[in-house]
Write a protein that holds these residues in place. Structure first.
Motif, short mmCIF file in Angstrom:
data_model
loop_
_atom_site.label_atom_id
_atom_site.label_comp_id
_atom_site.label_asym_id
_atom_site.label_seq_id
_atom_site.Cartn_x
_atom_site.Cartn_y
_atom_site.Cartn_z
N TYR A 50 0.72 -1.36 -0.01
CA TYR A 50 0.19 -0.13 -0.03
C TYR A 50 0.85 1.27 -0.04
CZ TYR A 50 -4.42 -2.46 1.18
OH TYR A 50 -5.61 -3.26 1.29
N TYR B 157 0.34 5.79 -0.02
CA TYR B 157 -0.68 6.83 0.27
C TYR B 157 0.21 8.18 -0.10
CZ TYR B 157 -1.90 3.08 3.31
OH TYR B 157 -2.15 1.92 3.95
N SER C 137 2.62 1.19 3.40
CA SER C 137 2.40 0.22 4.64
C SER C 137 2.31 -1.16 4.05
CB SER C 137 1.04 0.25 5.24
OG SER C 137 -0.07 0.32 4.61
N GLN D 37 0.55 -4.08 4.68
CA GLN D 37 -0.67 -4.71 4.63
C GLN D 37 -0.23 -6.33 4.28
OE1 GLN D 37 -1.84 -1.74 5.65
NE2 GLN D 37 -3.55 -2.98 4.97
N GLN E 230 -2.77 -7.38 8.93
CA GLN E 230 -2.86 -6.05 8.70
C GLN E 230 -3.46 -5.18 9.50
OE1 GLN E 230 -5.49 -6.25 5.00
NE2 GLN E 230 -4.62 -7.87 4.23
N THR F 213 -2.63 -4.36 12.49
CA THR F 213 -1.45 -3.67 13.17
C THR F 213 -0.42 -3.15 12.16
OG1 THR F 213 -0.66 -5.77 13.91
CG2 THR F 213 -2.00 -4.66 15.25
N ASP F 214 -0.64 -3.32 11.08
CA ASP F 214 0.41 -2.57 9.98
C ASP F 214 0.34 -1.10 10.25
OD1 ASP F 214 0.27 -5.14 7.39
OD2 ASP F 214 1.64 -5.14 9.05
N THR F 215 1.58 -0.69 10.10
CA THR F 215 1.69 0.77 10.21
C THR F 215 2.05 1.57 8.90
OG1 THR F 215 3.80 1.06 10.90
CG2 THR F 215 2.09 0.44 12.55
N GLN F 216 1.68 2.62 8.86
CA GLN F 216 2.15 3.58 7.82
C GLN F 216 3.53 4.07 8.26
OE1 GLN F 216 -0.64 6.39 6.15
NE2 GLN F 216 -2.45 5.04 6.40
N PHE G 101 6.13 7.18 6.73
CA PHE G 101 6.03 8.25 6.08
C PHE G 101 7.39 8.66 5.53
CE2 PHE G 101 1.73 10.21 6.64
CZ PHE G 101 1.43 9.22 7.60
N GLY G 102 7.20 9.31 4.33
CA GLY G 102 8.59 10.03 3.92
C GLY G 102 8.66 11.53 4.51
N TYR H 18 1.21 10.01 16.54
CA TYR H 18 2.30 10.25 15.84
C TYR H 18 3.09 11.27 16.33
CZ TYR H 18 0.73 6.92 11.93
OH TYR H 18 0.09 5.90 11.32
N PRO I 199 5.69 12.28 9.84
CA PRO I 199 5.21 11.81 11.09
C PRO I 199 5.66 10.31 11.25
CG PRO I 199 3.39 12.68 9.82
CD PRO I 199 4.66 12.67 8.91
N TYR J 117 -0.36 3.16 19.65
CA TYR J 117 -1.43 2.89 19.52
C TYR J 117 -2.08 2.25 20.62
CZ TYR J 117 -0.99 -1.93 17.86
OH TYR J 117 -0.73 -3.28 17.82
N LEU K 271 -4.75 0.14 11.84
CA LEU K 271 -3.95 1.34 11.90
C LEU K 271 -3.86 2.04 10.66
CD1 LEU K 271 -0.92 -0.21 14.50
CD2 LEU K 271 -3.30 0.99 14.64
N THR K 272 -3.96 1.27 9.46
CA THR K 272 -3.83 2.13 8.06
C THR K 272 -5.35 2.49 7.80
OG1 THR K 272 -3.95 -0.02 6.98
CG2 THR K 272 -1.82 0.74 7.53
#
Lengths: 116, 116
Positions: free
Chosen positions: A31, A33, A94, A96, A100, A102-105, A107-108, B36, B44, B49, B97-98
């Protein structure tokens, strides 16, 4: 392992110009975003992708386009830049996988865009 | 009314103080509650969580959720200058979480400065 990388870091555009914000992840995440972050507004989802060739609109997609031809890359295109698109843009990814929920995102570092 | 409300601060505290950061929300479907941390000019990163109600502790950080009051908190004990950052709350429904097929809803962030 660089994680999520974004280019450019900063950009100033004139009204009506177009540009592509680049995003690459090396974690083999399914995934990806795109968010924008405006002062006092929180993060808003623009588009997301659940895998190569599959994209879907988020909360604020107008004025943007995306494509996902590979697992690693998820570019965001602005066709006709407007002052309302002045913002900080964050790409995230993420895994996935099997767990799934508790998978986290991840970030850049963001791209700061100003449209004048 | 925004789905998630967060005091923007800035909040300035002396080193060693206990910090309390809070969010209120209106959507009773939220099940996952996240905090975050965002350092200046960075993306972030997920700090903690909590699923549903209750407390969760991780070192100097404690996250609390009170679903009956639609209120979440993040406590930082023995605050350090390195804790200076913007703290964003985020929430999602059963998608994890996503957000799964739905978006995460972010607060606007509270800017924290811990001074020597």
């Amino acid at each position: 392992n660089a994680g999520v990388t974004q280019t450019p870091k900063f950009r100033i555009l004139k009204i009506g110009q177009s540009m592509t914000l680049q995003c690459t992840q090396d974690m083999n995440h399914n995934y990806m975003y795109w968010y924008r972050q405006d002062p006092g507004m929180g993060l808003k989802l623009i588009y997301y992708s659940v895998g190569a060739g599959i994209t879907d609109k988020g909360e604020v997609p107008n004025g943007y386009n995306v494509s996902r031809s590979t697992t690693e890359d998820f570019p965001l295109r602005l066709e006709l830049a407007a002052p309302s698109q002045t913002s900080v843009y964050f790409c995230a990814s993420s895994r996935q996988g099997t767990d799934q929920l508790t998978d986290t995102q991840y970030f850049g570092p963001g791209t700061r865009l100003t449209v004048l | 009314q925004k789905e998630v409300e967060q005091d923007p601060g800035p909040l300035s505290v002396p080193e060693g103080a206990i910090v309390s950061l809070n969010c209120t929300y209106s959507n009773s479907a939220f099940q996952y509650f996240m905090w975050y941390r965002q350092y200046s000019r960075k993306g972030p990163e997920l700090l903690m969580y909590t699923y549903s109600s209750g407390n969760k502790e991780d070192g100097r950080f404690t996250a609390q959720v009170d679903k009956s009051s639609k209120y979440i908190s993040l406590f930082i004990r023995d605050s350090q200058p390195s804790d200076s950052a913007t703290y964003l709350c985020a929430m999602s429904g059963p998608g994890g979480l996503t957000g799964g097929g739905n978006k995460l809803t972010f607060g606007t962030g509270t800017q924290l400065k811990v001074e020597l």
